[in-house]
Scaffold this motif. Structure first.
Motif, PDB file in Angstrom:
ATOM      1  N   MET A 101       0.851  -1.182   0.000  1.00  0.00           N
ATOM      2  CA  MET A 101       0.000   0.000   0.000  1.00  0.00           C
ATOM      3  C   MET A 101       0.894   1.241   0.000  1.00  0.00           C
ATOM      4  O   MET A 101       1.769   1.389   0.838  1.00  0.00           O
ATOM      5  CB  MET A 101      -0.869  -0.026   1.258  1.00  0.00           C
ATOM      6  N   THR A 102       0.645   2.109  -0.937  1.00  0.00           N
ATOM      7  CA  THR A 102       1.441   3.336  -1.023  1.00  0.00           C
ATOM      8  C   THR A 102       0.551   4.546  -0.778  1.00  0.00           C
ATOM      9  O   THR A 102      -0.631   4.540  -1.088  1.00  0.00           O
ATOM     10  CB  THR A 102       2.086   3.483  -2.412  1.00  0.00           C
ATOM     11  N   ILE A 103       1.147   5.547  -0.206  1.00  0.00           N
ATOM     12  CA  ILE A 103       0.442   6.793   0.044  1.00  0.00           C
ATOM     13  C   ILE A 103       0.863   7.793  -1.010  1.00  0.00           C
ATOM     14  O   ILE A 103       2.054   8.032  -1.218  1.00  0.00           O
ATOM     15  CB  ILE A 103       0.766   7.337   1.449  1.00  0.00           C
ATOM     16  N   GLU A 104      -0.132   8.334  -1.692  1.00  0.00           N
ATOM     17  CA  GLU A 104       0.159   9.304  -2.739  1.00  0.00           C
ATOM     18  C   GLU A 104      -0.070  10.714  -2.221  1.00  0.00           C
ATOM     19  O   GLU A 104      -0.988  10.966  -1.454  1.00  0.00           O
ATOM     20  CB  GLU A 104      -0.750   9.059  -3.945  1.00  0.00           C
ATOM     21  N   THR A 105       0.748  11.591  -2.662  1.00  0.00           N
ATOM     22  CA  THR A 105       0.603  13.001  -2.317  1.00  0.00           C
ATOM     23  C   THR A 105      -0.138  13.692  -3.448  1.00  0.00           C
ATOM     24  O   THR A 105       0.209  13.536  -4.615  1.00  0.00           O
ATOM     25  CB  THR A 105       1.975  13.661  -2.130  1.00  0.00           C
TER      26      THR A 105
END
Length: 147
Positions: free
Chosen positions: A1-5
């Motif tokens: 899971m990646t967090i996008e800005t």
């Protein structure tokens, strides 16, 4: 899971319209006046309701002798009046801008709000100044209420 800005688009300085940004000024005013109003209101409530004899002390004589005879409290109450009315009117203007889509009614409501605000500020300051100058109320005939 990646967090996008998420990057919000910004208008480059070279493309911005010249002139005063009233929305930004209104936004900044709401923050500054909100903080000042909290301080003004709590000191006002403390001085009127807690200090001294509490609520039982409040009457015409208390207001004339202890509040409006002292320039500090006149300025304090005048500042409270002006900041609160402009703060509230600016908040209502924001609501009008959010919910009134047609430009004609939006402009009419906004102008009406600011006119009402100006009238209320003028009337409120007249009352404060009138009490500072002459704290007597002339009654019918020769009767008057003075402290």
């Amino acid at each position: 899971m990646t967090i996008e800005t998420v990057e919000y688009p910004r208008t480059p300085m070279s493309e911005r319209k010249p002139g005063t940004n009233w929305e930004r000024i209104g936004w900044q005013y709401m923050r500054v006046s909100g903080v000042l109003l909290v301080i003004l209101v709590f000191v006002h409530l403390y001085s009127n309701l807690i200090a001294g004899d509490g609520v039982s002390q409040i009457g015409f004589a208390f207001v004339v002798e202890n509040k409006f005879s002292v320039p500090f409290w006149l300025i304090w109450d005048g500042l409270l009046l002006v900041l609160a009315l402009i703060h509230g009117t600016n908040g209502m203007r924001t609501l009008v801008n959010d919910y009134v889509y047609k430009p004609g009614p939006r402009k009419a409501l906004t102008v009406t709000l600011w006119i009402a605000c100006a009238v209320e500020i003028i009337l409120g300051l007249i009352v404060l100044i009138a009490f500072a100058v002459e704290p007597c109320i002339a009654g019918p005939g020769s009767a008057s209420i003075c402290v």
